[in-house]
Design a protein around this motif. Structure first.
Motif, PDB file in Angstrom:
ATOM      1  N   ILE A 174      -8.105  12.772  34.177  1.00 10.46           N
ATOM      2  CA  ILE A 174      -6.915  12.430  34.970  1.00 10.46           C
ATOM      3  C   ILE A 174      -5.677  12.427  34.068  1.00 10.46           C
ATOM      4  O   ILE A 174      -4.634  12.984  34.412  1.00 10.46           O
ATOM      5  N   ALA A 175      -5.822  11.812  32.885  1.00 11.89           N
ATOM      6  CA  ALA A 175      -4.706  11.786  31.936  1.00 11.89           C
ATOM      7  C   ALA A 175      -4.343  13.212  31.507  1.00 11.89           C
ATOM      8  O   ALA A 175      -3.164  13.546  31.352  1.00 11.89           O
ATOM      9  N   PHE A 176      -5.361  14.070  31.356  1.00 13.21           N
ATOM     10  CA  PHE A 176      -5.120  15.461  30.967  1.00 13.21           C
ATOM     11  C   PHE A 176      -4.331  16.199  32.050  1.00 13.21           C
ATOM     12  O   PHE A 176      -3.410  16.968  31.761  1.00 13.21           O
ATOM     13  N   VAL A 177      -4.662  15.929  33.327  1.00 13.45           N
ATOM     14  CA  VAL A 177      -3.925  16.536  34.445  1.00 13.45           C
ATOM     15  C   VAL A 177      -2.457  16.094  34.395  1.00 13.45           C
ATOM     16  O   VAL A 177      -1.546  16.908  34.538  1.00 13.45           O
ATOM     17  N   MET A 178      -2.241  14.793  34.154  1.00 15.52           N
ATOM     18  CA  MET A 178      -0.868  14.300  34.047  1.00 15.52           C
ATOM     19  C   MET A 178      -0.141  14.976  32.888  1.00 15.52           C
ATOM     20  O   MET A 178       1.007  15.401  33.024  1.00 15.52           O
ATOM     21  N   PHE A 179      -0.850  15.111  31.761  1.00 12.20           N
ATOM     22  CA  PHE A 179      -0.264  15.757  30.578  1.00 12.20           C
ATOM     23  C   PHE A 179       0.145  17.203  30.886  1.00 12.20           C
ATOM     24  O   PHE A 179       1.254  17.631  30.560  1.00 12.20           O
ATOM     25  N   LEU A 180      -0.742  17.946  31.549  1.00 11.57           N
ATOM     26  CA  LEU A 180      -0.436  19.348  31.868  1.00 11.57           C
ATOM     27  C   LEU A 180       0.809  19.437  32.748  1.00 11.57           C
ATOM     28  O   LEU A 180       1.680  20.273  32.517  1.00 11.57           O
ATOM     29  N   LEU A 181       0.909  18.540  33.755  1.00 15.96           N
ATOM     30  CA  LEU A 181       2.069  18.579  34.645  1.00 15.96           C
ATOM     31  C   LEU A 181       3.355  18.220  33.895  1.00 15.96           C
ATOM     32  O   LEU A 181       4.398  18.837  34.119  1.00 15.96           O
ATOM     33  N   LEU A 182       3.266  17.243  32.987  1.00 14.45           N
ATOM     34  CA  LEU A 182       4.450  16.902  32.183  1.00 14.45           C
ATOM     35  C   LEU A 182       4.867  18.098  31.328  1.00 14.45           C
ATOM     36  O   LEU A 182       6.048  18.416  31.222  1.00 14.45           O
ATOM     37  N   MET A 183       3.873  18.776  30.749  1.00 10.73           N
ATOM     38  CA  MET A 183       4.180  19.924  29.887  1.00 10.73           C
ATOM     39  C   MET A 183       4.705  21.110  30.685  1.00 10.73           C
ATOM     40  O   MET A 183       5.334  22.008  30.143  1.00 10.73           O
ATOM     41  N   LYS A 215       6.103  16.256  37.462  1.00  5.87           N
ATOM     42  CA  LYS A 215       5.546  14.898  37.487  1.00  5.87           C
ATOM     43  C   LYS A 215       4.272  14.864  38.314  1.00  5.87           C
ATOM     44  O   LYS A 215       4.144  15.590  39.292  1.00  5.87           O
ATOM     45  N   PHE A 216       3.376  13.963  37.896  1.00  7.35           N
ATOM     46  CA  PHE A 216       2.120  13.782  38.608  1.00  7.35           C
ATOM     47  C   PHE A 216       2.363  12.807  39.756  1.00  7.35           C
ATOM     48  O   PHE A 216       2.663  11.637  39.531  1.00  7.35           O
ATOM     49  N   ILE A 241      -0.787   5.571  37.623  1.00  5.31           N
ATOM     50  CA  ILE A 241      -0.978   6.404  36.426  1.00  5.31           C
ATOM     51  C   ILE A 241       0.381   6.782  35.813  1.00  5.31           C
ATOM     52  O   ILE A 241       0.711   6.338  34.721  1.00  5.31           O
TER      53      ILE A 241
END
Lengths: 137, 185
Positions: B17-26, B30-31, B152
């Motif tokens: 889940i954190a990785f998904v948030m990271f990808l969207l930030l990059m 926003k998640f 999150i």
């Protein structure tokens, strides 16, 4: 092309929600009865890693894949809307056992009755938009 | 690779889940899943009458692609990556649920009482699923986000409003499960 990247991120998210059982009504019920650590572990570990990610991005001024600055817009200051909105959301989350991410996961997993929930969630969002100016924020 | 067919552990799930948030930030985004519900309203023409829906929904196409991916992800996970859909909830929870009439607790992914296709002929369940949807849609927009946006994304950035919202989520959830479920089921 970027649309395929977003599609891929969504697929990863959907698989995660299903396989973590965060999309299971039973897990949400169990969570609100405090009878297992599972959901708290998922949210807690995602949050702990999330905090590290956000702090590292801010501290080292990490740029996005496209070289732009990553912005974190602060939420507007208020109390009422977050508490009241949160309570209303929580009532629905516990009843249906799915929040807006898992709702879509369950469509893909073939549980067609969730379509009723999704349709009414869109309607609920519409009602908020209509009543917004009459509600305490 | 057998682990992938088993239910995922909480720590691997949290990491993903954190990785998904990271990808969207990059990606510069926003998640947040519930904002898509607002976009769907606008696409259906809600912007013609209400200010809240007046924005260019095309700017949100990326998030609709994420939603479409989420649906596909649910399909892939349930069809190809799962050999048992029984959710191993705690014994205590199973006992409570059986008392409420949920006989398949501990042996299914979702309760048939609420998610079997026969519920389309059951007025009470349709009403429950509809009310749940209304509360989720209305509440998430009123609170400015749902589990992904507040619990999150918001808390990861130490946003006090998100903490208030998450406390609200739990007040609502606890009231539903402990006080309303015995009246409903």
């Amino acid at each position: 092309m970027r649309v395929f990247i977003y599609l891929g991120i969504g697929i990863l998210f959907g698989i995660t929600m299903f396989k973590s059982e965060a999309a299971s009504w039973f897990r949400i019920y169990e969570m609100f009865r405090f009878e297992a650590f599972h959901m708290y572990g998922i949210i807690g570990s995602a949050l702990a890693i999330g905090i590290i990610i956000v702090q590292v991005i801010k501290k080292y001024n990490i740029k996005s894949f496209y070289g732009a600055k990553i912005l974190f817009s602060p939420k507007e200051k208020s109390f009422t809307r977050y508490l009241l909105g949160g309570i209303i959301f929580g009532l629905g989350w516990a009843l249906v056992g799915a929040c807006p991410g898992p709702m879509f996961v369950l469509i893909g997993a073939g549980f067609s009755p969730i379509l009723i929930t999704v349709a009414f969630a869109v309607l609920g969002t519409y009602l908020y938009g209509v009543l917004k100016n009459k509600l305490p924020h | 690779m057998n682990w992938i067919y088993e239910p995922w552990t909480w720590y691997f799930s949290g990491l993903m889940i954190a990785f998904v948030m990271f990808l969207l930030l990059m990606m510069g985004k926003k998640f947040g899943m519930s904002s898509n519900l607002r976009t769907l309203c606008t696409m259906c023409g809600a912007d013609k009458k209400t200010d809240f829906f007046q924005f260019d929904w095309r700017e949100q196409r990326w998030n609709l692609a994420v939603v479409l991916g989420t649906i596909i992800g649910g399909f892939i996970a349930s069809k190809f990556l799962t050999n048992t859909t029984a959710v191993q909830i705690s014994q205590e929870t199973i006992v409570h649920l059986k008392a409420l009439g949920f006989q398949d607790a501990g042996t299914a992914y979702l309760p048939t009482k609420m998610f079997d296709t026969t519920v389309f002929y059951d007025f009470k369940t349709i009403v429950l699923l509809a009310i749940g949807g209304l509360l989720i849609g209305f509440g998430s927009r009123y609170a400015g986000g749902c589990t992904s946006g507040h619990a999150i994304s918001g808390l990861s950035n130490f946003q006090l409003p998100s903490l208030v919202a998450v406390v609200g989520f739990f007040i609502g959830g606890l009231v539903m499960v402990h006080f309303l479920f015995p009246l409903i089921f």
